[in-house]
Design an enzyme around this catalytic site. Structure first.
Site, short mmCIF file in Angstrom:
data_model
loop_
_atom_site.label_atom_id
_atom_site.label_comp_id
_atom_site.label_asym_id
_atom_site.label_seq_id
_atom_site.Cartn_x
_atom_site.Cartn_y
_atom_site.Cartn_z
N ASP A 87 0.85 -1.19 0.00
CA ASP A 87 0.00 0.00 0.00
C ASP A 87 0.88 1.24 0.00
OD1 ASP A 87 0.49 0.94 2.95
OD2 ASP A 87 0.08 -1.21 3.07
N ASP B 249 0.63 3.56 2.45
CA ASP B 249 0.42 4.10 3.79
C ASP B 249 -0.73 5.10 3.74
OD1 ASP B 249 1.33 3.81 6.51
OD2 ASP B 249 2.08 5.85 6.39
#
Length: 281
Positions: free
Chosen positions: A206, A208
């Site tokens: 991802d 974050d």
């Protein structure tokens, strides 16, 4: 011998023949579970899932000292870890692999970060905490297998178990960090104290939460949805690595304690000398 520390999603590795499961007693308490001694063709390796076989341990609950000690006691000289990581840079995309060579300790909770203390004094250099030879070996074979992998990045370690705030994410970016995770510290530093060559393969899941687009902010549901294919690629990369000879261990990793230990060995109590001898092997 090579040891493998499995992160989130890497609890077992199909293709390895399990020879035995070893329950290791350590002076630092129990590790995350029994260490699996396994065979791949003519090679023996060790495997330990960092969070336990059923992912029952949060990052701050992992007994990192016991994990590293158990692997060293059973003969490990090199460690490859696998870890889920968040990206703090737009050019590090979910699905890629990244091997950090630097670490930023943003852990504020009371994790045990060293084997030393309580009458045994040592100060180990961590200017270059990871093994460039392991990194080059992994990077080469990732390229051969067609997997995107970046090196030369900085991993910031946070406490967890909560996911970070946007302010924290932006702070880590300003500090020069490229990845964020919850588990590589103190693991990487303990490996250095144990005179082990270490590298971790970060599996990017991802961005974050630093991006302006809320749909890009990390959530557990999104991580799990994206993660399965990346974990299978990581396992495929590992099996490809096991087909090839390990790089030699740089003698510098085998002599870390020769200049770091300050307490004269003959002044260390016998019980402590026993575990120190394991680290010095």
């Amino acid at each position: 011998m090579l040891a493998i520390i499995g992160g989130t999603g890497v609890y077992q590795i199909d293709g390895l023949e399990v020879l035995e499961e070893v329950a290791v007693d350590t002076p630092f308490g129990p590790p995350s579970g029994p260490v699996v001694r396994a065979a791949f063709k003519d090679r023996t390796v060790l495997f330990l899932p960092r969070h336990g076989r059923r992912h029952g341990l949060l990052p701050h609950e992992i007994n990192y000292r016991a994990n590293i000690f158990a692997l060293k006691k059973l003969g490990a000289r090199q460690i490859i870890g696998f870890s889920a990581t968040g990206s703090l840079r737009e050019d590090i995309s979910p699905g890629e692999f990244v091997i950090p060579d630097q670490y930023f300790d943003f852990v504020k909770g009371p994790r045990e970060k060293t084997f030393f203390g309580d009458g045994v004094a040592a100060h180990v250099s961590t200017a270059d905490p990871t093994c460039p030879d392991l990194t080059a070996w992994i990077s080469h074979w990732a390229e051969q297998c067609g997997f995107a992998l970046q090196t030369g990045k900085t991993y910031a370690c946070v406490d967890g178990p909560r996911l970070g705030t946007r302010a924290e994410s932006h702070f880590l970016r300003m500090a020069g960090c490229d990845l964020v995770g919850m588990t590589n510290i103190p693991e990487v530093f303990l490996a250095r104290e144990a005179q082990l060559a270490y590298a971790t393969i970060g599996i990017v899941t991802d961005y974050d939460c630093w991006m302006d687009d809320p749909s890009q902010h990390v959530s557990v549901a999104d991580v799990i949805a994206r993660y399965g294919g990346s974990v299978e690629n990581a396992k495929a990369l590992l099996l490809a690595l096991l087909e090839t000879p390990l790089p030699p261990v740089d003698p510098a990793y085998r002599e870390t304690l020769s200049t770091a230990l300050l307490t004269p060995v003959d002044q260390i109590p016998a019980a402590k000398r026993e575990w120190l001898d394991v680290l010095r092997q």
